[in-house]
Design a protein around this motif. Sequence first.
Motif, short mmCIF file in Angstrom:
data_model
loop_
_atom_site.label_atom_id
_atom_site.label_comp_id
_atom_site.label_asym_id
_atom_site.label_seq_id
_atom_site.Cartn_x
_atom_site.Cartn_y
_atom_site.Cartn_z
N ILE A 140 44.90 1.24 46.07
CA ILE A 140 45.09 -0.02 46.79
C ILE A 140 44.81 -1.19 45.84
O ILE A 140 45.59 -2.14 45.76
N LEU A 141 43.69 -1.11 45.12
CA LEU A 141 43.35 -2.18 44.17
C LEU A 141 44.40 -2.31 43.08
O LEU A 141 44.83 -3.42 42.74
N ALA A 142 44.86 -1.17 42.54
CA ALA A 142 45.89 -1.20 41.51
C ALA A 142 47.19 -1.79 42.04
O ALA A 142 47.87 -2.57 41.35
N GLY A 143 47.55 -1.47 43.28
CA GLY A 143 48.76 -2.02 43.88
C GLY A 143 48.67 -3.53 44.05
O GLY A 143 49.64 -4.25 43.79
N ILE A 144 47.52 -4.01 44.47
CA ILE A 144 47.34 -5.45 44.64
C ILE A 144 47.40 -6.17 43.30
O ILE A 144 48.13 -7.15 43.14
N VAL A 145 46.65 -5.66 42.32
CA VAL A 145 46.61 -6.31 41.00
C VAL A 145 47.98 -6.28 40.33
O VAL A 145 48.47 -7.31 39.84
N ALA A 146 48.62 -5.11 40.31
CA ALA A 146 49.95 -5.01 39.69
C ALA A 146 50.96 -5.85 40.45
O ALA A 146 51.81 -6.52 39.85
N GLY A 147 50.86 -5.86 41.78
CA GLY A 147 51.77 -6.67 42.59
C GLY A 147 51.62 -8.15 42.30
O GLY A 147 52.62 -8.89 42.22
N ILE A 148 50.40 -8.61 42.14
CA ILE A 148 50.17 -10.03 41.81
C ILE A 148 50.76 -10.34 40.43
O ILE A 148 51.43 -11.37 40.26
N ALA A 149 50.53 -9.46 39.46
CA ALA A 149 51.08 -9.69 38.12
C ALA A 149 52.60 -9.71 38.13
O ALA A 149 53.23 -10.60 37.54
N VAL A 150 53.21 -8.74 38.81
CA VAL A 150 54.68 -8.68 38.89
C VAL A 150 55.21 -9.91 39.63
O VAL A 150 56.20 -10.52 39.22
N GLY A 151 54.55 -10.28 40.72
CA GLY A 151 54.96 -11.46 41.48
C GLY A 151 54.88 -12.73 40.65
O GLY A 151 55.76 -13.59 40.71
N PHE A 152 53.83 -12.85 39.86
CA PHE A 152 53.68 -14.02 39.00
C PHE A 152 54.79 -14.08 37.95
O PHE A 152 55.38 -15.13 37.72
#
Length: 163
Positions: A140-152
């Motif tokens: 879950i944490l990895a999905g949030i962090v990676a998602g934020i990076a990809v979104g940025f």
Amino acid sequence: MKTTVAKKVSLYGFLTGAALLFGYVEYLVPLNFIAPGVKLGISNIIVLILIIINKYKEAVFINIARILLSALLFVTPFSLIFSLSAGIVSTIVMIILSRFKQFGVIGISAMGGTIHNGVQLCVAYFTVGEGVMFYLPFLILAGIVAGIAVGFLAWILLKKVDF
């Protein structure tokens, strides 16, 4: 009419190739020390941009094509079950969220990354067993962090490139 079709085929081929190239970069940067199967998710930049500019069918098509080609080139056929199911569900969720103006690019991407990892964990639960639930907080944490990076990164590209 043929020119338009040729341009579309060329564009989608290029975008699929770009997503596949990003997927290869992900393959070269192993993050298995976090949890099995964790990746950067940068290949989803292409899909996310297509969703944001309301090219939903194209986003689904390119994501499926990228996942199938990646499975043939970089991973085992068994991992195709995980990638394809998670890729389709997370893409559908991101499409739904994009229709609500309350969610920005980064929020949509963070949710997509989280859903992607959650679906993969569910598939692992049914194929491997309940022991995989240990990885839930890490995924879950990895999905949030990676998602934020990809979104940025997608947000930057949307600002810089005229799609």
